[in-house]
Design an enzyme around this catalytic site. Structure first.
Site, mmCIF file in Angstrom:
data_model
loop_
_atom_site.group_PDB
_atom_site.id
_atom_site.type_symbol
_atom_site.label_atom_id
_atom_site.label_comp_id
_atom_site.label_asym_id
_atom_site.label_seq_id
_atom_site.Cartn_x
_atom_site.Cartn_y
_atom_site.Cartn_z
ATOM 1 N N LYS A 198 0.862 -1.194 0.000
ATOM 2 C CA LYS A 198 0.000 0.000 0.000
ATOM 3 C C LYS A 198 0.892 1.235 0.000
ATOM 4 C CE LYS A 198 -3.024 2.693 3.035
ATOM 5 N NZ LYS A 198 -3.612 2.790 4.401
ATOM 6 N N ASP A 203 -2.597 10.731 3.088
ATOM 7 C CA ASP A 203 -3.982 10.303 3.278
ATOM 8 C C ASP A 203 -4.742 11.338 4.090
ATOM 9 O OD1 ASP A 203 -6.343 8.940 3.499
ATOM 10 O OD2 ASP A 203 -5.625 7.561 5.051
ATOM 11 N N LYS A 210 -10.128 13.046 7.791
ATOM 12 C CA LYS A 210 -9.593 12.819 9.128
ATOM 13 C C LYS A 210 -9.623 14.110 9.935
ATOM 14 C CE LYS A 210 -6.221 9.367 7.532
ATOM 15 N NZ LYS A 210 -6.664 8.213 8.331
ATOM 16 N N ASP A 221 1.758 6.858 5.146
ATOM 17 C CA ASP A 221 0.774 5.832 4.811
ATOM 18 C C ASP A 221 1.203 4.995 3.608
ATOM 19 O OD1 ASP A 221 -1.539 4.560 5.592
ATOM 20 O OD2 ASP A 221 -2.869 5.800 4.380
ATOM 21 N N ASP A 280 -12.042 6.904 3.912
ATOM 22 C CA ASP A 280 -10.820 6.782 4.700
ATOM 23 C C ASP A 280 -10.411 5.317 4.874
ATOM 24 O OD1 ASP A 280 -8.641 7.737 6.084
ATOM 25 O OD2 ASP A 280 -9.660 7.756 8.021
ATOM 26 N N GLU A 282 -9.377 3.583 2.347
ATOM 27 C CA GLU A 282 -8.927 3.524 0.954
ATOM 28 C C GLU A 282 -7.875 2.460 0.703
ATOM 29 O OE1 GLU A 282 -5.533 4.971 2.810
ATOM 30 O OE2 GLU A 282 -7.593 5.597 3.167
ATOM 31 N N ARG A 284 -7.548 -0.675 1.477
ATOM 32 C CA ARG A 284 -7.990 -1.996 1.013
ATOM 33 C C ARG A 284 -8.430 -1.948 -0.448
ATOM 34 N NH1 ARG A 284 -12.138 -2.198 5.855
ATOM 35 N NH2 ARG A 284 -10.449 -0.888 6.634
#
Length: 441
Positions: A198, A203, A210, A221, A280, A282, A284
């Site tokens: 990933k 993010d 967030k 991230d 949020d 995202e 996966r």
């Protein structure tokens, strides 16, 4: 040193430090036996040395493996990110040994893993305005000089492939997403081991934005992708005979008039439709497309994905272990064992039938996660259940490294608050211990 031998309670355990006076410190090594124990001792020595520009570690009288481990821990602890500073503080670490020639080969092996860990840490430490998806791709092109093939798939390629998850997550940013493929051909003909990472360069949470507190840490991230890239460098530097491939899903999860929304339905690369519940969640989505791409394109021996995926795993395991999920007991056992060897520890967590049932959607093949506001949810298991749908029948392991991508406790061989490089040495050790025998298949 026996218990109570010093009024402070100092027992001399591996890595324990006693400050006697300014500039004078003792570092414990009592009972150190495993290489990881000696790595902790080396790291503690560097920490105790403070800002000293030159540090000598005395390994005379130690077995070769212990001396190499002492130096390894010292190098890992001494790392710091200074690329953007006007004034840099160079540091030199020397290892005193009885017979330097005996350490040449084992140190060369250790140095390969250290190079991979340092590369991953450098990427994770970069601010989001310095490491956009395009810059990330350019940085990884430098791996070509080590014999790694680097292929960059841009937005047009992703549309052709039908990568609905990765495209949706990246569509709100001015910097379009990429899918990066790194290949190491190895020395024998066999299906590769596949690492999936990933790589969310920043993010915001997207439309499900967030809170401001702590958002600056979201530049990290992409630690899963960085770890996969670092592992590939380690394999190349030590000329691993095992073929390997890394597929990295790189994007920014930003807010704009083009951003994807809760309630959208996406068509993923494997043809299945996914209902978006929370923008949020995202990670996966981008991993799902990358998993399918790796499984279909390379037919690997095993799939291993690494991601700073959920806050849920931090709630469960804190900053001490990463969560381990999977569909193959033998692979899971091998991954966990490799983690123990290098001190990057995992804890197995479940994917139950109920976790998959929770992802049923009324309007799509499955939904991405559960809506917020329904009390505590096992989101780490839900995310793993979602990803399992895209791994197919191949042996697969998912490492949720959200709590261990940076050093937050003294368990790490890094200064507190700095990137840990978690996963690089684990993957390298896994390949060496489990996949490098050409007769294993």
């Amino acid at each position: 040193m026996t218990e109570g031998a010093h009024p402070s309670g100092f027992r001399g355990r591996p890595g324990e430090v006693l400050e006697l006076s300014p500039g004078e410190r003792w570092v414990g090594a009592e009972g150190a036996s495993s290489p990881h124990d000696w790595e902790r001792v080396g790291a503690a020595c560097i920490a105790a040395a403070g800002d000293a520009g030159r540090v000598a570690l005395d390994a005379r009288g130690l077995p070769v493996a212990c001396g190499v481990a002492l130096a390894t821990g010292g190098v890992l602890r001494a790392w710091r990110f200074e690329r953007l500073k006007a004034k840099k503080q160079p540091r030199r670490i020397e290892l005193l040994v009885d017979e330097p020639a005996l350490l040449e080969a084992p140190w060369k092996r250790a140095a390969a893993a250290l190079a991979g860990a340092a590369f991953a840490r450098e990427l994770v430490a970069e601010p989001g305005n310095h490491l956009t998806p395009g810059v990330f791709a350019d940085r990884l092109k430098a791996l070509r000089k080590d014999g790694i093939e680097v292929t960059v798939l841009g937005r047009k390629d992703l549309r052709r492939l039908g990568a609905g998850g990765l495209l949706a997550v990246g569509q709100g940013s001015a910097h379009p997403p990429r899918l990066l493929v790194l290949r190491w051909k190895g020395g024998f003909k066999a299906p590769p081991v596949a690492f999936i990472g990933k790589g969310i360069c920043f993010d915001t949470g997207g439309i499900s934005i967030k809170g401001a507190t702590g958002m600056e840490a979201m530049r990290a991230d992409m630690a899963g992708a960085a770890a996969c890239a670092g592992a590939m460098l380690a394999l190349a530097r030590r000329r691993s005979p095992c073929p390997a491939v890394a597929v990295l899903a790189i994007a920014e999860n930003a807010t704009s008039g083009m951003a994807y929304r809760p309630g959208d339905v996406l068509r993923m690369m494997n043809g299945r439709s996914v209902e978006v519940v929370d923008t949020d969640a995202e990670g996966r989505l981008v991993l799902a497309d990358a998993l399918h791409f790796a499984a279909r394109r390379f037919r690997p021996q095993a799939l291993l994905d690494l991601a700073t995926l959920t806050g849920s795993v931090v709630t469960a395991l804190g900053h001490h272990r990463a969560g381990l999920f999977g569909n193959d007991a033998a692979l899971g056992t091998a991954v966990a064992a490799a983690g123990e060897v290098v001190g990057e520890r995992l804890w197995p967590l479940p994917i139950g039938e109920r976790h998959r049932e929770d992802l049923k959607s009324d309007i799509a093949d499955l939904r991405q996660c559960l809506p917020a506001g329904r009390g505590p949810q096992p989101d780490a298991s839900h995310a793993a259940a979602f990803l399992r749908e895209f791994a197919g029948a191949l042996p697969w392991a998912h490492l949720d490294i959200a709590g261990v991508d940076s050093a937050e406790t003294e368990d790490f061989l890094a200064a507190k608050g700095t990137p840990s490089g978690f996963g690089v040495r684990l993957l390298d050790a896994l390949v060496e211990r489990h996949f490098e025998d050409p007769h294993r298949l």
